[in-house]
Scaffold this motif. Sequence first.
Motif, PDB file in Angstrom:
ATOM      1  N   VAL A  63      -7.186  -2.492 -14.727  1.00  0.00           N
ATOM      2  CA  VAL A  63      -5.784  -2.286 -14.742  1.00  0.00           C
ATOM      3  C   VAL A  63      -5.454  -0.987 -15.136  1.00  0.00           C
ATOM      4  N   SER A  64      -6.629   0.071 -15.219  1.00  0.00           N
ATOM      5  CA  SER A  64      -6.681   1.261 -15.732  1.00  0.00           C
ATOM      6  C   SER A  64      -5.666   2.005 -14.768  1.00  0.00           C
ATOM      7  N   ASP A  65      -5.514   1.711 -13.441  1.00  0.00           N
ATOM      8  CA  ASP A  65      -4.528   2.597 -12.933  1.00  0.00           C
ATOM      9  C   ASP A  65      -3.043   2.323 -12.760  1.00  0.00           C
ATOM     10  N   LEU A  66      -2.673   1.088 -13.735  1.00  0.00           N
ATOM     11  CA  LEU A  66      -1.308   0.880 -13.545  1.00  0.00           C
ATOM     12  C   LEU A  66      -0.650   1.760 -14.942  1.00  0.00           C
ATOM     13  N   ALA A  67      -1.570   2.689 -15.484  1.00  0.00           N
ATOM     14  CA  ALA A  67      -1.193   3.685 -16.693  1.00  0.00           C
ATOM     15  C   ALA A  67      -0.998   4.752 -15.774  1.00  0.00           C
ATOM     16  N   GLY A  68      -1.102   5.199 -14.628  1.00  0.00           N
ATOM     17  CA  GLY A  68      -1.018   6.322 -13.807  1.00  0.00           C
ATOM     18  C   GLY A  68       0.523   6.686 -13.651  1.00  0.00           C
ATOM     19  N   ALA A  69       0.604   8.161 -13.574  1.00  0.00           N
ATOM     20  CA  ALA A  69       2.210   8.668 -13.817  1.00  0.00           C
ATOM     21  C   ALA A  69       2.964   7.817 -12.859  1.00  0.00           C
ATOM     22  N   ASN A  70       4.035   7.247 -13.375  1.00  0.00           N
ATOM     23  CA  ASN A  70       5.103   6.509 -12.450  1.00  0.00           C
ATOM     24  C   ASN A  70       4.385   5.535 -11.354  1.00  0.00           C
ATOM     25  N   TRP A  71       3.243   4.958 -11.978  1.00  0.00           N
ATOM     26  CA  TRP A  71       2.371   3.873 -11.239  1.00  0.00           C
ATOM     27  C   TRP A  71       3.416   2.744 -10.902  1.00  0.00           C
ATOM     28  N   GLY A  72       4.079   2.158 -11.695  1.00  0.00           N
ATOM     29  CA  GLY A  72       4.968   0.967 -11.690  1.00  0.00           C
ATOM     30  C   GLY A  72       5.994   1.513 -10.834  1.00  0.00           C
ATOM     31  N   GLU A  73       6.729   2.604 -10.815  1.00  0.00           N
ATOM     32  CA  GLU A  73       7.926   2.926  -9.880  1.00  0.00           C
ATOM     33  C   GLU A  73       7.348   2.815  -8.599  1.00  0.00           C
ATOM     34  N   ARG A  74       6.359   3.513  -8.305  1.00  0.00           N
ATOM     35  CA  ARG A  74       5.771   3.601  -6.906  1.00  0.00           C
ATOM     36  C   ARG A  74       5.331   2.228  -6.364  1.00  0.00           C
ATOM     37  N   TYR A  75       4.961   1.412  -7.414  1.00  0.00           N
ATOM     38  CA  TYR A  75       4.303   0.102  -6.726  1.00  0.00           C
ATOM     39  C   TYR A  75       5.769  -0.872  -6.231  1.00  0.00           C
ATOM     40  N   LEU A  76       6.822  -0.699  -7.325  1.00  0.00           N
ATOM     41  CA  LEU A  76       7.781  -1.451  -6.870  1.00  0.00           C
ATOM     42  C   LEU A  76       8.623  -1.024  -5.782  1.00  0.00           C
ATOM     43  N   GLU A  77       8.904   0.187  -5.621  1.00  0.00           N
ATOM     44  CA  GLU A  77       9.399   0.984  -4.482  1.00  0.00           C
ATOM     45  C   GLU A  77       8.551   0.417  -3.248  1.00  0.00           C
ATOM     46  N   GLU A  78       7.269   0.426  -3.207  1.00  0.00           N
ATOM     47  CA  GLU A  78       6.499   0.041  -2.168  1.00  0.00           C
ATOM     48  C   GLU A  78       6.870  -1.457  -1.749  1.00  0.00           C
ATOM     49  N   ILE A  79       6.658  -2.369  -2.711  1.00  0.00           N
ATOM     50  CA  ILE A  79       6.957  -3.779  -2.515  1.00  0.00           C
ATOM     51  C   ILE A  79       8.383  -4.160  -2.117  1.00  0.00           C
ATOM     52  N   LEU A  80       9.287  -3.590  -2.728  1.00  0.00           N
ATOM     53  CA  LEU A  80      10.777  -3.572  -2.308  1.00  0.00           C
ATOM     54  C   LEU A  80      11.133  -3.159  -0.832  1.00  0.00           C
ATOM     55  N   GLY A  81      10.237  -1.970  -0.720  1.00  0.00           N
ATOM     56  CA  GLY A  81      10.571  -1.588   0.966  1.00  0.00           C
ATOM     57  C   GLY A  81       9.820  -2.575   1.727  1.00  0.00           C
ATOM     58  N   ALA A  82       8.800  -3.180   1.519  1.00  0.00           N
ATOM     59  CA  ALA A  82       8.081  -3.948   2.380  1.00  0.00           C
ATOM     60  C   ALA A  82       8.776  -5.358   2.510  1.00  0.00           C
ATOM     61  N   LEU A  83       9.700  -5.655   1.374  1.00  0.00           N
ATOM     62  CA  LEU A  83      10.404  -6.946   1.339  1.00  0.00           C
ATOM     63  C   LEU A  83      11.604  -6.836   2.033  1.00  0.00           C
ATOM     64  N   ALA A  84      12.236  -5.428   2.022  1.00  0.00           N
ATOM     65  CA  ALA A  84      13.279  -5.321   2.703  1.00  0.00           C
ATOM     66  C   ALA A  84      13.011  -5.349   4.293  1.00  0.00           C
ATOM     67  N   ARG A  85      12.009  -4.582   4.676  1.00  0.00           N
ATOM     68  CA  ARG A  85      11.595  -4.737   6.126  1.00  0.00           C
ATOM     69  C   ARG A  85      11.292  -6.272   6.620  1.00  0.00           C
ATOM     70  N   PHE A  86      10.843  -7.067   5.655  1.00  0.00           N
ATOM     71  CA  PHE A  86      10.507  -8.275   6.201  1.00  0.00           C
ATOM     72  C   PHE A  86      11.907  -9.186   6.306  1.00  0.00           C
ATOM     73  N   LEU A  87      12.804  -8.827   5.362  1.00  0.00           N
ATOM     74  CA  LEU A  87      14.059  -9.548   5.433  1.00  0.00           C
ATOM     75  C   LEU A  87      15.016  -8.889   6.537  1.00  0.00           C
ATOM     76  N   GLY A  88      14.945  -7.637   6.981  1.00  0.00           N
ATOM     77  CA  GLY A  88      15.424  -7.170   7.823  1.00  0.00           C
ATOM     78  C   GLY A  88      15.278  -7.477   9.225  1.00  0.00           C
ATOM     79  N   MET A  89      14.017  -8.207   9.366  1.00  0.00           N
ATOM     80  CA  MET A  89      13.821  -8.533  10.795  1.00  0.00           C
ATOM     81  C   MET A  89      14.807  -9.778  11.577  1.00  0.00           C
ATOM     82  N   SER A  90      15.296 -10.215  10.506  1.00  0.00           N
ATOM     83  CA  SER A  90      16.378 -11.218  11.000  1.00  0.00           C
ATOM     84  C   SER A  90      17.694 -10.915  11.120  1.00  0.00           C
ATOM     85  N   SER A  91      17.840  -9.401  10.968  1.00  0.00           N
ATOM     86  CA  SER A  91      19.170  -9.079  11.179  1.00  0.00           C
ATOM     87  C   SER A  91      19.152  -7.649  11.863  1.00  0.00           C
ATOM     88  N   THR A  92      20.354  -7.045  11.981  1.00  0.00           N
ATOM     89  CA  THR A  92      20.446  -5.780  12.662  1.00  0.00           C
ATOM     90  C   THR A  92      20.308  -4.534  11.688  1.00  0.00           C
TER      91      THR A  92
END
Length: 341
Positions: free
Chosen positions: A105-134
């Motif tokens: 878990v050492s990488d979780l302490a990296g600069a803004n690691w949590g922000e970057r990780y959440l941005e990535e997962i939220l982006g992937a989730l948005a793309r998944f949810l957007g597949m059924s909409s315009t």
Amino acid sequence: MVACELEQKDANAFPGVTLFTKRQAPGMKPTAVYLPPKPPTAATKFDVVIWLHGFYVKNHEFLFHSDPARLREQVRDSGKDVVLIAPFLGYEYAVGDTFAGNYSVSDLAGANWGERYLEEILGALARFLGMSSTSIPQLQIGKLIIACHSGGGNGMRNLVGSLGKYQGKLTACWGFDCLYGANARPDDATFWYQWLSGQSGRALEIVYGPSTLPQSVKLDLIGRGLATADGNQAQPQRPALKNLSVRVGHYDLFPAFGQMVRVNDLDPAFVDRFMIPQVADQPRLRHKPAPQQGIPSGRDFQRPQRFSLSKGHSLHDRPGRLLQSAEQALVFIDLSLTGLT
């Protein structure tokens, strides 16, 4: 960096939406995501629980399919409208008296690691949810909770400092049998006391067992103003923290100083005095609970000389060894999801 893409599994086998990062596109961490059943809505703002697992987790799909914590079931049964995000932190397992594997878990302490990780997962989730909409929705976080088990406690400690722009969304941290850091600098009890002392409205809930008793009890005593960060009695007693909860988990008996002690038979006032060293120039405290059903009373305990929680005494210093049953690992969401109101 490898892109992050989510794919749905268990569509007809489990209520809600279960997603896993694709093995060829895992992003920063292979991750499991769960959205519980809810009425159709156009809302794009979610409360989020990040779950940091401990040892004995084989892969990110294991977290939802085989892990004794039964994460999806706990979120589903809570009735709360939350998104569960569970990164895979590596597989660590026992080999005789030692451990092998790649848990880290050492990488979780990296600069803004949590922000970057959440941005990535939220982006992937948005793309998944957007597949059924315009259009692809712009997802936002409402309340953010970090929860952990066992070895994930060090990850939680790292992650609270790397959330970046999501720092203001963090409302609570939940830890189940996770305070192993007696030798960390500062130790876990001191770190979390300092973290809570500097926060406004954020809460910490710790549920502990025998393996994390020393640091958990130390944190409880410091948080209630009874002890100092050195593990000695506070003179005078300080005001208690109102945003800290420390409690014993699913255990009836504790191995304590060579004896089996029935938890429910202990007088909390005696435990406080027992765990905090006496100041040499003060008269010895004579309080003791009444003996019950053969359980040692205050006079029967063999108290270690100059016992101090600051010395890092540990009854069991290897994460996860006592927490492999479902019964012991279920408590975290069951007790704590009530905070998402």
